[in-house]
Design a protein around this motif. Structure first.
Motif, PDB file in Angstrom:
ATOM      1  N   GLN A 261      58.585  25.636 -24.213  1.00 43.38           N
ATOM      2  CA  GLN A 261      58.524  26.319 -26.264  1.00 43.38           C
ATOM      3  C   GLN A 261      57.651  25.479 -26.767  1.00 43.38           C
ATOM      4  N   TRP A 262      58.362  23.929 -26.684  1.00 42.75           N
ATOM      5  CA  TRP A 262      57.968  22.805 -27.935  1.00 42.75           C
ATOM      6  C   TRP A 262      56.550  22.595 -26.821  1.00 42.75           C
ATOM      7  N   ARG A 263      56.214  22.233 -25.999  1.00 43.43           N
ATOM      8  CA  ARG A 263      55.202  21.907 -25.087  1.00 43.43           C
ATOM      9  C   ARG A 263      53.826  22.684 -25.139  1.00 43.43           C
ATOM     10  N   ASP A 264      54.284  24.274 -25.533  1.00 45.04           N
ATOM     11  CA  ASP A 264      53.140  24.848 -26.099  1.00 45.04           C
ATOM     12  C   ASP A 264      52.619  25.224 -27.277  1.00 45.04           C
ATOM     13  N   THR A 265      53.889  24.758 -28.153  1.00 45.52           N
ATOM     14  CA  THR A 265      53.696  25.025 -29.233  1.00 45.52           C
ATOM     15  C   THR A 265      52.764  23.775 -30.392  1.00 45.52           C
ATOM     16  N   PHE A 266      52.846  22.231 -29.280  1.00 46.39           N
ATOM     17  CA  PHE A 266      52.074  21.215 -29.637  1.00 46.39           C
ATOM     18  C   PHE A 266      50.423  21.712 -29.149  1.00 46.39           C
ATOM     19  N   ALA A 267      50.753  21.987 -28.168  1.00 47.77           N
ATOM     20  CA  ALA A 267      49.016  22.634 -27.183  1.00 47.77           C
ATOM     21  C   ALA A 267      47.829  23.235 -28.109  1.00 47.77           C
ATOM     22  N   GLU A 268      49.276  23.888 -28.722  1.00 47.95           N
ATOM     23  CA  GLU A 268      48.148  24.786 -29.534  1.00 47.95           C
ATOM     24  C   GLU A 268      47.704  23.913 -30.721  1.00 47.95           C
ATOM     25  N   ASP A 269      48.623  23.602 -30.808  1.00 44.24           N
ATOM     26  CA  ASP A 269      48.586  22.373 -32.994  1.00 44.24           C
ATOM     27  C   ASP A 269      47.465  21.398 -31.985  1.00 44.24           C
ATOM     28  N   LEU A 270      47.533  20.768 -31.277  1.00 45.53           N
ATOM     29  CA  LEU A 270      46.566  19.789 -30.695  1.00 45.53           C
ATOM     30  C   LEU A 270      44.673  20.815 -30.488  1.00 45.53           C
ATOM     31  N   ASP A 271      45.009  21.388 -29.962  1.00 39.77           N
ATOM     32  CA  ASP A 271      43.981  22.295 -29.870  1.00 39.77           C
ATOM     33  C   ASP A 271      42.718  23.039 -31.357  1.00 39.77           C
ATOM     34  N   LEU A 272      43.505  22.703 -32.197  1.00 39.74           N
ATOM     35  CA  LEU A 272      43.240  23.224 -33.660  1.00 39.74           C
ATOM     36  C   LEU A 272      42.759  22.233 -34.606  1.00 39.74           C
ATOM     37  N   GLU A 273      43.629  20.567 -34.192  1.00 37.65           N
ATOM     38  CA  GLU A 273      43.551  19.677 -34.856  1.00 37.65           C
ATOM     39  C   GLU A 273      41.931  18.659 -33.455  1.00 37.65           C
ATOM     40  N   LYS A 274      41.441  19.180 -32.850  1.00 41.17           N
ATOM     41  CA  LYS A 274      40.249  18.388 -31.878  1.00 41.17           C
ATOM     42  C   LYS A 274      39.513  19.572 -32.762  1.00 41.17           C
ATOM     43  N   GLN A 275      39.495  21.279 -32.666  1.00 46.91           N
ATOM     44  CA  GLN A 275      38.387  21.330 -33.250  1.00 46.91           C
ATOM     45  C   GLN A 275      38.597  21.515 -34.774  1.00 46.91           C
ATOM     46  N   SER A 276      38.959  20.890 -35.492  1.00 44.79           N
ATOM     47  CA  SER A 276      39.149  20.115 -37.228  1.00 44.79           C
ATOM     48  C   SER A 276      37.876  19.267 -38.001  1.00 44.79           C
ATOM     49  N   ASP A 277      37.182  19.055 -38.148  1.00 48.21           N
ATOM     50  CA  ASP A 277      35.882  18.627 -38.543  1.00 48.21           C
ATOM     51  C   ASP A 277      36.360  17.255 -39.452  1.00 48.21           C
ATOM     52  N   VAL A 278      37.380  17.063 -40.258  1.00 47.07           N
ATOM     53  CA  VAL A 278      38.779  16.028 -40.499  1.00 47.07           C
ATOM     54  C   VAL A 278      38.671  14.647 -39.149  1.00 47.07           C
ATOM     55  N   PHE A 279      39.417  16.046 -38.367  1.00 47.61           N
ATOM     56  CA  PHE A 279      39.792  15.204 -37.457  1.00 47.61           C
ATOM     57  C   PHE A 279      38.320  14.503 -36.700  1.00 47.61           C
ATOM     58  N   ARG A 280      37.233  15.255 -36.303  1.00 47.68           N
ATOM     59  CA  ARG A 280      35.953  14.800 -35.249  1.00 47.68           C
ATOM     60  C   ARG A 280      35.498  13.705 -36.127  1.00 47.68           C
ATOM     61  N   ASP A 281      35.733  13.686 -37.645  1.00 43.59           N
ATOM     62  CA  ASP A 281      34.604  13.328 -38.414  1.00 43.59           C
ATOM     63  C   ASP A 281      35.375  11.399 -38.147  1.00 43.59           C
ATOM     64  N   LYS A 282      36.800  11.629 -38.319  1.00 44.25           N
ATOM     65  CA  LYS A 282      37.644  10.282 -38.088  1.00 44.25           C
ATOM     66  C   LYS A 282      37.763   9.607 -37.050  1.00 44.25           C
ATOM     67  N   LEU A 283      38.298  10.461 -35.558  1.00 45.75           N
ATOM     68  CA  LEU A 283      38.284   9.829 -34.185  1.00 45.75           C
ATOM     69  C   LEU A 283      37.346  10.444 -33.369  1.00 45.75           C
ATOM     70  N   GLU A 284      37.757   9.690 -32.298  1.00 44.85           N
ATOM     71  CA  GLU A 284      36.338  10.044 -31.098  1.00 44.85           C
ATOM     72  C   GLU A 284      37.819  10.093 -30.601  1.00 44.85           C
ATOM     73  N   PHE A 285      38.107  11.527 -29.444  1.00 41.09           N
ATOM     74  CA  PHE A 285      39.043  11.697 -28.407  1.00 41.09           C
ATOM     75  C   PHE A 285      38.546  11.108 -27.127  1.00 41.09           C
ATOM     76  N   VAL A 286      39.676  10.637 -26.174  1.00 34.18           N
ATOM     77  CA  VAL A 286      39.436   9.888 -25.276  1.00 34.18           C
ATOM     78  C   VAL A 286      40.424  11.420 -24.355  1.00 34.18           C
ATOM     79  N   ASP A 287      39.184  11.261 -22.781  1.00 34.20           N
ATOM     80  CA  ASP A 287      40.974  11.957 -22.119  1.00 34.20           C
ATOM     81  C   ASP A 287      41.802  11.268 -21.593  1.00 34.20           C
TER      82      ASP A 287
END
Length: 214
Positions: free
Chosen positions: A103-129
């Motif tokens: 359940q923790w894993r699923d919650t973290f995965a949802e939060d991570l997806d939201l962060e990756k879609q955020s303009d704030v994060f995309r402006d500052k970070l380059e996500f690596v596979d």
């Protein structure tokens, strides 16, 4: 990912002669930081008799820095992982309701997806596979990124939790070459989380300090 064999090994580390520990508190909650020959860890109190333990085998503490407990930092240090030196932060947070590792894993995965879609994060970070082997782990979530302001530094976050406590492992490493990412992999595959009901609270000094109920 913790198996019965891993748990037995973990408990053996926690009673080893090399173990050293420091009781403290994070945001009013009781914590214990641990270090020994080839491992470090953090235990966070659920109650007077239960701790959730995060153990990192294969990690050696090199130099501890003063954590900022106002933001949930239980440990801030330089550590050796395999042949690499990483800067490592372990954040800990308490929640009102218990959850299973899945359940923790699923919650973290949802939060991570939201962060990756955020303009704030995309402006500052380059996500690596992340390697495919680490993308669908049953009890933890991993991300890697390079700050656009510091492209020579690779960052990795690992989230995992048990019961009412979650941990965030934030590590960074210089990446002069592509193999640098392999120095972070033990923090993904060797991290263990489990509930301890009788060992840690028996250590001298651990019971001192404030306890804050969730």
């Amino acid at each position: 990912m913790t198996t019965a064999g891993n748990l037995m090994r973990s408990r053996a580390l926690l009673v080893s002669e090399s173990l050293r520990y420091t009781p403290g508190s994070v945001q009013g909650h009781r914590v214990v930081t641990m270090r020994g020959d080839g491992f470090i860890g953090v235990a966070a109190a659920l109650s007077a008799s239960e701790y959730v333990v995060l153990l990192l085998p294969g990690v050696t503490l090199l130099r501890e820095r003063k954590p900022d407990t106002s933001v949930g930092e239980a440990l801030f240090c330089e550590a050796q992982v395999q042949r690499s030196t990483v800067v490592l932060t372990i954040n800990v947070a308490w929640r009102e309701s218990a959850a299973t590792p899945q359940q923790w894993r699923d919650t973290f995965a949802e939060d991570l997806d939201l962060e990756k879609q955020s303009d704030v994060f995309r402006d500052k970070l380059e996500f690596v596979d992340v390697p495919e082997a680490f993308t669908h782990l049953p009890d933890r979530v991993v991300r890697r990124y390079v700050p656009k302001a510091n492209p020579a530094r690779l960052f990795q976050d690992v989230w995992l939790g048990a019961s009412r406590i979650n941990f965030e492992l934030m590590a960074s490493i210089d990446m002069p070459e592509e193999s640098a990412a392999r120095g972070l992999e033990p923090l993904i595959v060797q991290a263990e989380v489990f509930v301890d009901r009788d060992l840690i609270r028996a250590w001298p000094g651990v019971e001192s300090g404030p306890v804050k109920e969730p």
